[in-house]
Design an enzyme around this catalytic site. Structure first.
Site: not given
Ligand code: NAD
Ligand code: UGA
Length: 428
Positions: A147, A256
């Site tokens: 994602e 992340c």
């Molecule tokens: P998050 O902490 O917001 O949510 C994860 C959820 O999973 C929590 O609500 C937790 O209670 C639940 N959970 C944990 N164990 C569980 C289980 N066994 N069954 C059901 N639910 C369970 O995490 P997130 O930010 O959504 O990230 C999830 C994954 O996606 C991570 O690997 C992260 O690196 C990846 N990811 C995150 C983002 C982002 O922007 N946050 C973007 C892309 C990818």
């Molecule tokens: C980032 C990636 O942009 C997503 O594509 C990815 O899916 C996600 O991580 C993930 O794997 O969780 P996110 O963490 O939501 O998304 O936030 P960003 O907008 O990427 O910003 C990350 C950090 O970089 C923040 O602290 C932001 O302030 C900083 N940033 C971003 C800068 O300092 N300068 C920029 O030009 C852009």
């Protein structure tokens, strides 16, 4: 339309569930936190994410979206099962796969024979196999589908992705998963699981590299008397470079980039490659926290011991209420370590927030109140609304009108006209 189960109702899981129900699928979204599920059943979305409330409420009204604590029951109906659980940083820097293994072990016995498990969590190369083993189901294919959504624009990013990546050994499974994204006008890349998993880490690491690069260029600008905003504008006209992700700031953070960049260093190391470049990117980021801390201390007259510092912004970026691994909090903790008395305001973080990292920082609900008697104001998160405040009132409230704008957010000329000492990033 298909029946889908989503395991994990966080940023990725809840967005996936709400968007898939919006697209007409019947979705059961599961979490292990009872309060979260209770709130979601009432249509109360626990995170700040543009457009997500509306989609959750729409899904509840249409009865296409359900929330549950019962993973076994949810997957027993599902043709597709998304894994969206955390993969935090382990003690040695590598990704901790225990949540994903636990979830897979729990659902394995209850999957339909024709189900497909789709992993959306960010996981190291080889984890598709780990999930297969934890499921214990040779008849159920596991597909990697990383994602790329950003917090704050999660719904938009999910519905309008730059690309959809599917990593699968089983071509039939890849085609069926691709079918879920048919309505989206995005390039679809089908590859093997190891490449899909690497695409995710490489993308995050590259974005972090761009930001560390621009922060390093900002330091050069300060040294040579150039303006980083103009430098980035000039660089960005080159289509090979582009201007996205080149905003200088206090350093990158969030849930992340920090964990994923360290995990990639570790993945490379385990495979025999010393990823010095990425280690440098992480070091530059750490130095940026210290550079911004130093700027604030210098502006306050050389010491913050026992002196008031005002802070605007606690989240890791604007338009989210997520403070996980926030550069703002990292910098405030460094200021605290140097004796500063901090009052902070963030539009998305209420005064009542319970966060151990903010235990010795006073959080207030008003941006002017944060500035009372402050020697210096630090702007740490780029909330747009901060630009439009009454800066005469800010100046009257402060002990001295001084600003360190770590996001180059405010209009320098306006502030200087109002008698402020102004210091941004990469601008003399
Ligand atoms: P998050 O902490 O917001 O949510 C994860 C959820 O999973 C929590 O609500 C937790 O209670 C639940 N959970 C944990 N164990 C569980 C289980 N066994 N069954 C059901 N639910 C369970 O995490 P997130 O930010 O959504 O990230 C999830 C994954 O996606 C991570 O690997 C992260 O690196 C990846 N990811 C995150 C983002 C982002 O922007 N946050 C973007 C892309 C990818
Ligand atoms: C980032 C990636 O942009 C997503 O594509 C990815 O899916 C996600 O991580 C993930 O794997 O969780 P996110 O963490 O939501 O998304 O936030 P960003 O907008 O990427 O910003 C990350 C950090 O970089 C923040 O602290 C932001 O302030 C900083 N940033 C971003 C800068 O300092 N300068 C920029 O030009 C852009």
């Amino acid at each position: 339309m298909s029946e889908i189960a989503v395991i994990g109702a966080g940023y990725v899981g809840l967005t996936t569930a709400a968007c898939m129900s919006h697209l007409g699928h019947e979705v059961a979204c599961v979490d292990v936190v009872p309060e979260k599920i209770e709130r979601l059943r009432r249509g109360d979305v626990p995170i700040l994410e543009a457009g997500l409330d509306e989609l959750v409420q729409e899904g509840l009204r249409s009865a296409l979206l359900h929330f549950s604590l019962d993973a076994a029951g949810a997957v027993a109906q599902a043709e597709f099962v998304y894994l969206c659980v955390p993969t935090p940083q382990g003690l040695d820097g590598s990704a901790d796969l225990s949540y994903i293994e636990d979830a897979a072990r729990e659902i394995g016995p209850f999957l339909q024979p024709e189900a497909i498990v789709i992993n959306k969590s960010t996981v190291p190369v080889g984890s598709t196999r780990v999930v297969e083993q934890a499921l214990g189901r040779g008849d159920v294919p596991v597909v990697s589908n990383p994602e790329f959504l950003r917090e704050g624009s999660a719904v938009h990013d999910f519905m309008h992705p730059d690309r959809v990546v599917i990593g699968a050994d089983d071509q039939g499974a890849a085609i069926r998963v691709a079918g879920l994204y048919l309505g989206m006008a995005a390039p679809l890349q089908v590859t093997d699981p190891a490449s899909a998993e690497t695409i995710k880490y490489a993308s995050n690491a590259f974005l972090a590299t761009k930001i560390s690069f621009v922060n390093a260029i900002a330091a050069v600008c300060e040294a040579v008397g150039a303006d980083v905003n103009d430098v980035v504008l000039g660089m960005g006209y080159d289509k090979r470079i582009g201007n996205a992700f080149l905003r200088p700031g206090p350093g990158w953070g969030g849930s992340c980039f920090p964990k994923d960049s360290r995990a990639l260093v570790r993945i490379a190391e385990d495979a025999g490659y010393d990823f010095d470049l990425l280690k440098g990117v992480i070091t530059v980021n750490d130095e940026q926290f210290e550079r911004v801390t130093d700027k604030i201390v210098t502006r306050a007259g050389g010491s913050v011991e026992g002196r008031r510092v005002a802070a605007w912004g606690l989240t890791f970026k604007a338009r989210t209420d997520d403070t996980r691994d926030s550069p703002s909090i990292e910098i405030l903790r460094r200021l605290r370590a140097r004796g500063a008395l901090i009052r902070a305001y963030d539009p998305a973080v209420p005064r009542s927030t319970e966060d151990d990292r903010l235990a010795d920082i006073e959080v207030v609900d008003d941006p002017y109140a944060a500035c009372a008697d402050a020697e210096v104001l630090a702007v740490l998160t780029e909330w747009d609304e901060l630009k439009w405040l009454d800066f005469d009132k800010v100046a009257e409230t402060m002990a001295a009108p001084r600003v360190v704008d770590a996001r180059n957010l405010l209009d320098r000329n306006t502030l200087v006209r109002r008698g402020f000492e102004y210091e941004g990033i990469g601008r003399t």
